[in-house]
Motif scaffolding. Structure first.
Motif, mmCIF file in Angstrom:
data_model
loop_
_atom_site.group_PDB
_atom_site.id
_atom_site.type_symbol
_atom_site.label_atom_id
_atom_site.label_comp_id
_atom_site.label_asym_id
_atom_site.label_seq_id
_atom_site.Cartn_x
_atom_site.Cartn_y
_atom_site.Cartn_z
ATOM 1 N N PHE A 131 -0.639 -21.056 27.806
ATOM 2 C CA PHE A 131 -0.034 -19.903 27.133
ATOM 3 C C PHE A 131 0.678 -20.340 25.853
ATOM 4 C CE2 PHE A 131 3.628 -17.082 26.425
ATOM 5 C CZ PHE A 131 2.952 -15.872 26.248
ATOM 6 N N GLY A 132 1.409 -21.483 25.943
ATOM 7 C CA GLY A 132 2.093 -21.975 24.757
ATOM 8 C C GLY A 132 1.129 -22.341 23.647
ATOM 9 N N VAL A 133 0.001 -22.967 23.996
ATOM 10 C CA VAL A 133 -0.991 -23.332 22.984
ATOM 11 C C VAL A 133 -1.610 -22.100 22.368
ATOM 12 C CG1 VAL A 133 -3.231 -24.447 22.633
ATOM 13 C CG2 VAL A 133 -1.485 -25.566 24.007
ATOM 14 N N LEU A 134 -1.913 -21.091 23.197
ATOM 15 C CA LEU A 134 -2.503 -19.851 22.685
ATOM 16 C C LEU A 134 -1.545 -19.148 21.729
ATOM 17 C CD1 LEU A 134 -4.250 -18.422 25.881
ATOM 18 C CD2 LEU A 134 -5.337 -19.359 23.834
ATOM 19 N N MET A 135 -0.258 -19.129 22.074
ATOM 20 C CA MET A 135 0.728 -18.490 21.197
ATOM 21 C C MET A 135 0.841 -19.243 19.878
ATOM 22 S SD MET A 135 1.922 -15.749 22.493
ATOM 23 C CE MET A 135 3.379 -15.541 21.488
ATOM 24 N N ARG A 136 0.855 -20.568 19.964
ATOM 25 C CA ARG A 136 0.954 -21.374 18.743
ATOM 26 C C ARG A 136 -0.262 -21.164 17.856
ATOM 27 N NH1 ARG A 136 1.931 -27.947 18.373
ATOM 28 N NH2 ARG A 136 1.648 -28.122 16.116
ATOM 29 N N THR A 137 -1.444 -21.120 18.487
ATOM 30 C CA THR A 137 -2.674 -20.896 17.723
ATOM 31 C C THR A 137 -2.681 -19.530 17.073
ATOM 32 O OG1 THR A 137 -3.875 -22.339 19.249
ATOM 33 C CG2 THR A 137 -5.192 -20.888 17.839
ATOM 34 N N ALA A 138 -2.230 -18.514 17.836
ATOM 35 C CA ALA A 138 -2.207 -17.151 17.303
ATOM 36 C C ALA A 138 -1.239 -17.023 16.132
ATOM 37 C CB ALA A 138 -1.834 -16.167 18.420
ATOM 38 N N LEU A 139 -0.071 -17.642 16.266
ATOM 39 C CA LEU A 139 0.905 -17.575 15.181
ATOM 40 C C LEU A 139 0.423 -18.348 13.960
ATOM 41 C CD1 LEU A 139 4.223 -18.031 17.213
ATOM 42 C CD2 LEU A 139 3.388 -15.935 16.137
ATOM 43 N N GLY A 140 -0.289 -19.452 14.222
ATOM 44 C CA GLY A 140 -0.780 -20.236 13.106
ATOM 45 C C GLY A 140 -1.858 -19.544 12.307
ATOM 46 N N HIS A 141 -2.575 -18.582 12.936
ATOM 47 C CA HIS A 141 -3.645 -17.869 12.254
ATOM 48 C C HIS A 141 -3.267 -16.416 11.951
ATOM 49 C CE1 HIS A 141 -5.833 -21.282 14.020
ATOM 50 N NE2 HIS A 141 -6.710 -21.088 13.041
ATOM 51 N N ARG A 142 -1.959 -16.085 12.038
ATOM 52 C CA ARG A 142 -1.533 -14.717 11.779
ATOM 53 C C ARG A 142 -1.729 -14.385 10.310
ATOM 54 N NH1 ARG A 142 4.550 -13.366 13.138
ATOM 55 N NH2 ARG A 142 4.780 -14.868 11.439
ATOM 56 N N PRO A 143 -2.360 -13.263 10.000
ATOM 57 C CA PRO A 143 -2.557 -12.873 8.595
ATOM 58 C C PRO A 143 -1.238 -12.748 7.862
ATOM 59 C CG PRO A 143 -3.911 -11.525 10.059
ATOM 60 C CD PRO A 143 -2.964 -12.298 10.924
ATOM 61 N N GLU A 144 -1.293 -13.010 6.567
ATOM 62 C CA GLU A 144 -0.076 -12.988 5.752
ATOM 63 C C GLU A 144 0.549 -11.583 5.751
ATOM 64 O OE1 GLU A 144 1.320 -14.098 1.191
ATOM 65 O OE2 GLU A 144 -0.742 -14.379 1.861
ATOM 66 N N SER A 145 -0.294 -10.559 5.773
ATOM 67 C CA SER A 145 0.227 -9.193 5.734
ATOM 68 C C SER A 145 1.023 -8.858 6.968
ATOM 69 C CB SER A 145 -0.935 -8.203 5.592
ATOM 70 O OG SER A 145 -1.823 -8.359 6.693
ATOM 71 N N ASP A 146 0.655 -9.470 8.139
ATOM 72 C CA ASP A 146 1.386 -9.193 9.359
ATOM 73 C C ASP A 146 2.777 -9.791 9.311
ATOM 74 O OD1 ASP A 146 -0.808 -7.930 10.277
ATOM 75 O OD2 ASP A 146 -1.526 -9.565 11.556
ATOM 76 N N SER A 147 2.902 -10.975 8.688
ATOM 77 C CA SER A 147 4.209 -11.629 8.681
ATOM 78 C C SER A 147 5.153 -10.971 7.697
ATOM 79 C CB SER A 147 4.026 -13.112 8.332
ATOM 80 O OG SER A 147 3.435 -13.230 7.065
ATOM 81 N N LYS A 148 4.637 -10.403 6.600
ATOM 82 C CA LYS A 148 5.494 -9.791 5.600
ATOM 83 C C LYS A 148 5.768 -8.323 5.901
ATOM 84 C CE LYS A 148 4.084 -12.817 1.829
ATOM 85 N NZ LYS A 148 3.465 -12.900 0.480
ATOM 86 N N GLY A 149 4.828 -7.652 6.590
ATOM 87 C CA GLY A 149 5.019 -6.244 6.862
ATOM 88 C C GLY A 149 4.615 -5.389 5.680
ATOM 89 N N GLU A 150 4.402 -4.119 5.949
ATOM 90 C CA GLU A 150 4.024 -3.189 4.879
ATOM 91 C C GLU A 150 5.275 -2.629 4.216
ATOM 92 O OE1 GLU A 150 -0.017 -1.594 7.105
ATOM 93 O OE2 GLU A 150 1.572 -0.215 6.477
ATOM 94 N N ARG A 151 5.180 -2.411 2.912
ATOM 95 C CA ARG A 151 6.316 -1.876 2.171
ATOM 96 C C ARG A 151 5.993 -0.485 1.659
ATOM 97 N NH1 ARG A 151 8.400 -7.005 -1.532
ATOM 98 N NH2 ARG A 151 8.816 -8.406 0.200
#
Length: 277
Positions: free
Chosen positions: A257-277
């Motif tokens: 589970f920890g590896v999957l979470m790390r992998t998912a966060l590492g490949h998270r699109p830039e738009s998801d991390s910044k949010g919509e304005r």
């Protein structure tokens, strides 16, 4: 900058060495030397044909370098073929066989000579080869595995004298190590892929399976490979110490589970991390 600065370059080093040379010399010095001279002449011609150059021929060894990794491997295969074709008829009871190692690495240059780990690794790789065979480093494999009509068997990380373990590969032709029997260099890749699959299916030796698993893990992302390795150890510990009480699923699930979470966060699109304005 000084004039005596060590010059370096990236090059492909081929090291060929006679298997059992001392034994051959003890049996028949004159014949062994004549055979060695004949084979060296053939090797020099093939090296030149593939745009390489002979660096050194000390003892029974031949050191050559190539600007092209592909040309170096093709040359090695043709060397083993040529030596096999020159065998005496009837077959010699003590045939001369070369082992060849190839490495792509950084070397130090001193005039026409080359030194350093790039050369040492090629020398150690030839010691892993079968008589009449070719073994290459992972740096060579990465450059040629999809460019040549030959097969490759992963040997995993084998210990080598005074060299850190590295993944190596045996070059194979039609189900056998390069150099054993006649073959054509330009046969279709599909044939070699099918032959490689058959060889994998027929393997039952533990060392072969360990090499395959090691090669497979080496291609995975490091966190995933580490998680799978630790999980496997936990499963084995559970099964061997107390097979009637299963407990490995909880720590294994947490690790995965920890590896999957790390992998998912590492490949998270830039738009998801910044949010919509």
């Amino acid at each position: 900058m000084t004039d005596d600065k060590v010059k370096r370059r990236l090059t492909t080093v081929l090291c060929a060495d006679v298997y059992g040379y001392s034994r051959l010399m003890e049996a028949d010095e004159t014949r062994t030397l004549e055979t060695l001279r004949r084979y060296r002449t053939a090797i020099a011609g093939l090296v030149e044909r593939h745009d390489g150059r002979i660096v050194n021929t000390w003892g029974d060894a031949v050191i050559a370098e190539f600007a092209s990794v592909v040309e170096a491997v093709q040359c090695a295969v043709e060397i083993q073929q040529e030596i096999s074709n020159q065998d005496s008829d009837p077959p010699d009871a003590n045939p001369m066989r070369f082992r060849i190692g190839i490495n792509l690495g950084d070397v130090m240059v001193d005039g026409s000579d080359i030194y350093g780990d790039g050369v040492n690794i090629a020398s150690r790789l030839q010691e892993l080869a079968d008589p009449g065979g070719v073994v290459i480093s992972s740096s060579v494999y990465d450059q040629v595995h999809n460019k040549l009509s030959v097969g490759f068997d992963c040997l995993g990380q084998r210990p080598m004298k005074n060299i850190a373990p590295l993944t190596s590969y045996r070059v194979t032709m039609s189900g056998r190590p390069a150099g054993q029997g006649s073959f054509a260099v330009n046969e279709s890749p599909t044939r070699w892929e099918e032959a490689g699959q058959l060889r994998m299916a027929d393997r039952h030796e533990p060392s072969s399976w360990m090499g395959v698993v090691s090669g497979w893990l080496a291609k995975l992302p490091r966190p995933v490979a580490a998680a799978l390795t630790v999980s496997s150890f936990l499963i084995l510990i559970n099964l061997f110490t107390n097979p009637h009480k299963i407990w490995f699923h909880w720590p294994v699930a947490a690790i995965l589970f920890g590896v999957l979470m790390r992998t998912a966060l590492g490949h998270r699109p830039e738009s998801d991390s910044k949010g919509e304005r």
